[in-house]
Design a protein around this motif. Structure first.
Motif, short mmCIF file in Angstrom:
data_model
loop_
_atom_site.label_atom_id
_atom_site.label_comp_id
_atom_site.label_asym_id
_atom_site.label_seq_id
_atom_site.Cartn_x
_atom_site.Cartn_y
_atom_site.Cartn_z
N GLU A 45 7.88 -6.46 -4.38
CA GLU A 45 6.52 -6.07 -4.77
C GLU A 45 6.52 -5.51 -6.20
OE1 GLU A 45 2.99 -3.63 -2.66
OE2 GLU A 45 4.75 -2.44 -3.19
N ILE A 48 6.82 -8.35 -8.65
CA ILE A 48 5.56 -9.09 -8.76
C ILE A 48 4.56 -8.30 -9.58
CG2 ILE A 48 3.60 -10.02 -7.46
CD1 ILE A 48 5.63 -10.65 -5.20
N THR A 56 -2.61 -10.88 -6.86
CA THR A 56 -1.37 -11.53 -6.43
C THR A 56 -0.52 -10.57 -5.61
OG1 THR A 56 -1.42 -12.91 -8.41
CG2 THR A 56 0.69 -12.74 -7.26
N TYR A 60 0.45 -11.02 -1.64
CA TYR A 60 1.85 -10.97 -1.20
C TYR A 60 2.03 -9.90 -0.12
CZ TYR A 60 6.87 -10.17 -1.18
OH TYR A 60 8.17 -10.01 -0.77
N HIS A 64 3.05 -10.60 3.79
CA HIS A 64 4.31 -10.04 4.28
C HIS A 64 4.08 -9.19 5.53
CE1 HIS A 64 8.47 -8.75 4.06
NE2 HIS A 64 8.04 -7.53 4.34
#
Length: 90
Positions: A45, A48, A56, A60, A64
């Protein structure tokens, strides 16, 4: 000040006391409460976040946690009590 998290884990609705003093996010708190190690997820994370936008990262995170068995994860709305007023017990 403590808040309450409302969440669903493996189709079971649950609540959990939450404070930002103990966890950075409500997602970290529910994972810890269910005994799930998310250290690798947190590293990904963070990677990202460094290169993408918040949408985004949120997508994610949601994907998850859905894989882990979580459904809705949210904070219970705050009760706004005016100055000098006490919470009434039912």
């Amino acid at each position: 000040m403590s808040r309450t998290i409302l969440y669903t884990y493996k189709n079971e609705e649950k609540t959990l006391a939450f404070s930002y003093r103990d966890f950075h996010s409500i997602h970290e708190a529910v994972a810890a409460h269910e005994g799930i190690d998310i250290r690798e997820y947190l590293k990904m994370e963070q990677s990202i976040e460094a290169v993408s936008d918040t949408k985004t990262v949120r997508n994610y995170r949601d994907a998850h946690f859905k894989k882990l068995g979580f459904g809705k994860i949210t904070l219970m709305p705050k009760e706004n009590i005016g100055i000098g007023q006490k919470k009434k017990n039912s």
